[in-house]
Write a protein that holds these residues in place. Structure first.
Motif, PDB file in Angstrom:
ATOM      1  N   LEU A  57       0.812  -1.221   0.000  1.00 45.87           N
ATOM      2  CA  LEU A  57       0.000   0.000   0.000  1.00 45.87           C
ATOM      3  C   LEU A  57       0.847   1.274   0.000  1.00 45.87           C
ATOM      4  CD1 LEU A  57      -2.902  -0.934   2.453  1.00 45.87           C
ATOM      5  CD2 LEU A  57      -3.180  -0.199   0.107  1.00 45.87           C
ATOM      6  N   PHE A  66      -6.131   3.023  -5.080  1.00 49.27           N
ATOM      7  CA  PHE A  66      -7.049   2.804  -3.961  1.00 49.27           C
ATOM      8  C   PHE A  66      -7.892   4.052  -3.693  1.00 49.27           C
ATOM      9  CE2 PHE A  66      -5.582  -1.292  -2.213  1.00 49.27           C
ATOM     10  CZ  PHE A  66      -6.799  -1.748  -1.745  1.00 49.27           C
ATOM     11  N   ILE A 109     -17.478   6.030   5.622  1.00 45.83           N
ATOM     12  CA  ILE A 109     -16.697   4.910   5.085  1.00 45.83           C
ATOM     13  C   ILE A 109     -15.610   5.442   4.146  1.00 45.83           C
ATOM     14  CG2 ILE A 109     -16.791   2.831   3.638  1.00 45.83           C
ATOM     15  CD1 ILE A 109     -19.681   2.463   4.672  1.00 45.83           C
ATOM     16  N   ALA A 112     -12.887   7.368   6.224  1.00 42.09           N
ATOM     17  CA  ALA A 112     -12.104   6.424   7.034  1.00 42.09           C
ATOM     18  C   ALA A 112     -11.142   5.623   6.152  1.00 42.09           C
ATOM     19  CB  ALA A 112     -13.047   5.485   7.789  1.00 42.09           C
ATOM     20  N   SER A 113     -11.638   5.142   5.007  1.00 43.70           N
ATOM     21  CA  SER A 113     -10.787   4.355   4.104  1.00 43.70           C
ATOM     22  C   SER A 113      -9.667   5.214   3.530  1.00 43.70           C
ATOM     23  CB  SER A 113     -11.620   3.775   2.955  1.00 43.70           C
ATOM     24  OG  SER A 113     -12.716   3.060   3.452  1.00 43.70           O
ATOM     25  N   ALA A 116      -7.003   5.882   6.102  1.00 37.50           N
ATOM     26  CA  ALA A 116      -6.172   4.699   6.334  1.00 37.50           C
ATOM     27  C   ALA A 116      -5.135   4.539   5.223  1.00 37.50           C
ATOM     28  CB  ALA A 116      -7.051   3.455   6.433  1.00 37.50           C
ATOM     29  N   VAL A 117      -5.570   4.700   3.968  1.00 38.78           N
ATOM     30  CA  VAL A 117      -4.645   4.558   2.833  1.00 38.78           C
ATOM     31  C   VAL A 117      -3.551   5.616   2.914  1.00 38.78           C
ATOM     32  CG1 VAL A 117      -4.427   4.757   0.321  1.00 38.78           C
ATOM     33  CG2 VAL A 117      -6.326   3.465   1.309  1.00 38.78           C
ATOM     34  N   LYS A 119      -2.515   7.304   5.552  1.00 41.17           N
ATOM     35  CA  LYS A 119      -1.653   7.086   6.717  1.00 41.17           C
ATOM     36  C   LYS A 119      -0.590   6.032   6.408  1.00 41.17           C
ATOM     37  CE  LYS A 119      -1.855   6.365  11.708  1.00 41.17           C
ATOM     38  NZ  LYS A 119      -1.089   5.145  11.951  1.00 41.17           N
ATOM     39  N   ILE A 120      -1.004   4.993   5.691  1.00 35.96           N
ATOM     40  CA  ILE A 120      -0.060   3.930   5.341  1.00 35.96           C
ATOM     41  C   ILE A 120       0.921   4.411   4.276  1.00 35.96           C
ATOM     42  CG2 ILE A 120       0.154   1.657   4.240  1.00 35.96           C
ATOM     43  CD1 ILE A 120      -2.636   1.024   5.512  1.00 35.96           C
TER      44      ILE A 120
ATOM     45  N   THR B  38     -17.920  -2.586   1.198  1.00 38.82           N
ATOM     46  CA  THR B  38     -17.067  -1.408   1.423  1.00 38.82           C
ATOM     47  C   THR B  38     -16.753  -1.243   2.912  1.00 38.82           C
ATOM     48  OG1 THR B  38     -18.932   0.127   1.633  1.00 38.82           O
ATOM     49  CG2 THR B  38     -18.003  -0.162  -0.571  1.00 38.82           C
ATOM     50  N   ILE B  39     -17.679  -1.707   3.768  1.00 34.82           N
ATOM     51  CA  ILE B  39     -17.418  -1.647   5.216  1.00 34.82           C
ATOM     52  C   ILE B  39     -16.287  -2.608   5.571  1.00 34.82           C
ATOM     53  CG2 ILE B  39     -18.408  -1.994   7.515  1.00 34.82           C
ATOM     54  CD1 ILE B  39     -21.149  -1.301   6.324  1.00 34.82           C
ATOM     55  N   LEU B  41     -13.927  -3.618   3.542  1.00 34.35           N
ATOM     56  CA  LEU B  41     -12.685  -3.058   2.994  1.00 34.35           C
ATOM     57  C   LEU B  41     -12.149  -1.942   3.888  1.00 34.35           C
ATOM     58  CD1 LEU B  41     -10.608  -2.835   0.673  1.00 34.35           C
ATOM     59  CD2 LEU B  41     -12.167  -1.220  -0.438  1.00 34.35           C
ATOM     60  N   ALA B  42     -13.063  -1.076   4.357  1.00 34.31           N
ATOM     61  CA  ALA B  42     -12.659   0.018   5.246  1.00 34.31           C
ATOM     62  C   ALA B  42     -12.057  -0.539   6.535  1.00 34.31           C
ATOM     63  CB  ALA B  42     -13.866   0.908   5.559  1.00 34.31           C
ATOM     64  N   TRP B  43     -12.705  -1.564   7.080  1.00 40.67           N
ATOM     65  CA  TRP B  43     -12.234  -2.200   8.316  1.00 40.67           C
ATOM     66  C   TRP B  43     -10.829  -2.763   8.107  1.00 40.67           C
ATOM     67  CZ3 TRP B  43     -13.998  -7.643  10.254  1.00 40.67           C
ATOM     68  CH2 TRP B  43     -13.498  -7.854  11.540  1.00 40.67           C
ATOM     69  N   LEU B  45      -8.561  -1.862   5.822  1.00 37.09           N
ATOM     70  CA  LEU B  45      -7.593  -0.778   5.629  1.00 37.09           C
ATOM     71  C   LEU B  45      -7.259  -0.092   6.953  1.00 37.09           C
ATOM     72  CD1 LEU B  45      -8.963   0.843   2.345  1.00 37.09           C
ATOM     73  CD2 LEU B  45      -6.763  -0.313   2.611  1.00 37.09           C
ATOM     74  N   ILE B  46      -8.290   0.185   7.764  1.00 43.22           N
ATOM     75  CA  ILE B  46      -8.066   0.868   9.038  1.00 43.22           C
ATOM     76  C   ILE B  46      -7.239  -0.015   9.971  1.00 43.22           C
ATOM     77  CG2 ILE B  46      -9.209   1.787  11.110  1.00 43.22           C
ATOM     78  CD1 ILE B  46     -11.598   2.422   9.127  1.00 43.22           C
ATOM     79  N   ALA B  48      -5.112  -2.344   9.075  1.00 44.49           N
ATOM     80  CA  ALA B  48      -3.733  -2.380   8.580  1.00 44.49           C
ATOM     81  C   ALA B  48      -2.986  -1.114   8.991  1.00 44.49           C
ATOM     82  CB  ALA B  48      -3.726  -2.530   7.060  1.00 44.49           C
ATOM     83  N   ALA B  49      -3.708   0.027   9.036  1.00 42.82           N
ATOM     84  CA  ALA B  49      -3.073   1.291   9.403  1.00 42.82           C
ATOM     85  C   ALA B  49      -2.886   1.429  10.912  1.00 42.82           C
ATOM     86  CB  ALA B  49      -3.917   2.456   8.883  1.00 42.82           C
TER      87      ALA B  49
END
Lengths: 122, 131
Positions: A57, A66, A109, A112-113, A116-117, A119-120, B38-39, B41-43, B45-46, B48-49
């Motif tokens: 990522l 992404f 959603i 948040a996604s 996360a992307v 941040k990584i 998508t929930i 996927l979000a879970w 990704l979060i 992993a971060a």
């Protein structure tokens, strides 16, 4: 007698014309290559350990794809669910609540996604 | 404001089932399923971060037998929705509306979505030894 042009002028009572229809198609077209890439990526990276996923990522191209997938996907989802609610949810209160929930839920959603992307990747 | 009691959709029970009707319903259903996806996927990704522990929890859930079946369902939904979406885009351009053509493309997308999902599952089995 109403001509087709007179119906189109003024863009209807919602004043949005074909915007919803059009953006749903634009995001759909964007999502075709993005989802093909995503499916291929899933085959290689789903279930891998965290270090491998983080390294993957962190690549700019992967992060960019992404971000595009999340943005167009969640926008497309919001537009699609909106129509499902318009068609199937009866009662004005229920309809208003569901539309609010869909709009806010999709935004949460997406943000948040994306966070996360980023941040990584950064 | 008082409103007249007008008939409202859905009327799934009053029509004889047809391919085009089934594909329309499946398109919406798979879209809603992807919303749930998508929930997930979000879970993922979060997690992993966030931390090793959070990531291991996701892996334990998605990697369980039920989790793998759900993932396979998400993959089929994505493949079906994407293929049937192309069918819709072709309609938007004004092609394929003839009854026979629409019925054929309905079956084609349905069968192709299962074959593609199976191909993805088999590729993962061969490449990684597990789903």
């Amino acid at each position: 007698m109403r001509t087709p042009i007179s119906k189109v002028r003024g863009q209807g009572s919602a004043k949005n014309g074909t915007h919803h229809f059009w953006v749903q198609r634009v995001t759909a077209v964007a999502l075709i290559p993005l989802c093909m890439w995503f499916l291929c990526a899933l085959m290689f990276h789903m279930g891998n350990d965290r270090a491998e996923v983080l390294a993957w990522l962190s690549q700019p191209l992967v992060a960019i794809l992404f971000i595009l997938l999340i943005m167009s996907g969640l926008y497309h989802l919001k537009l699609g669910l909106q129509v499902v609610i318009e068609d199937y949810v009866n009662g004005e209160g229920c309809k208003l609540f569901s539309q609010l929930a869909v709009t806010l839920g999709c935004s949460v959603i997406a943000v948040a996604s994306l966070f996360a992307v980023l941040k990584i990747a950064l | 404001m008082a409103q007249a009691k007008r008939p409202v959709s859905p009327h799934l029970q009053v029509y004889r089932w047809s391919v085009t009707m089934a594909s329309s319903i499946l398109h919406r259903a798979s879209g809603v399923v992807l919303g749930v996806g998508t929930i997930a996927l979000a879970w993922w990704l979060i997690a992993a971060a966030t931390s090793d522990e959070a990531y291991q929890l996701v892996q334990a859930c998605l990697g369980s037998v039920v989790g793998r079946l759900v993932m396979l369902g998400f993959v089929w939904s994505l493949v079906y929705h994407m293929m049937n979406g192309v069918r819709h885009l072709v309609w938007d351009m004004g092609y394929g509306f003839e009854l026979k053509t629409a019925q054929f493309s309905g079956w084609l997308v349905f069968i192709a979505s299962f074959l593609s999902t199976a191909a993805i599952a088999v590729t993962m089995l061969v490449m990684r030894g597990s789903l």
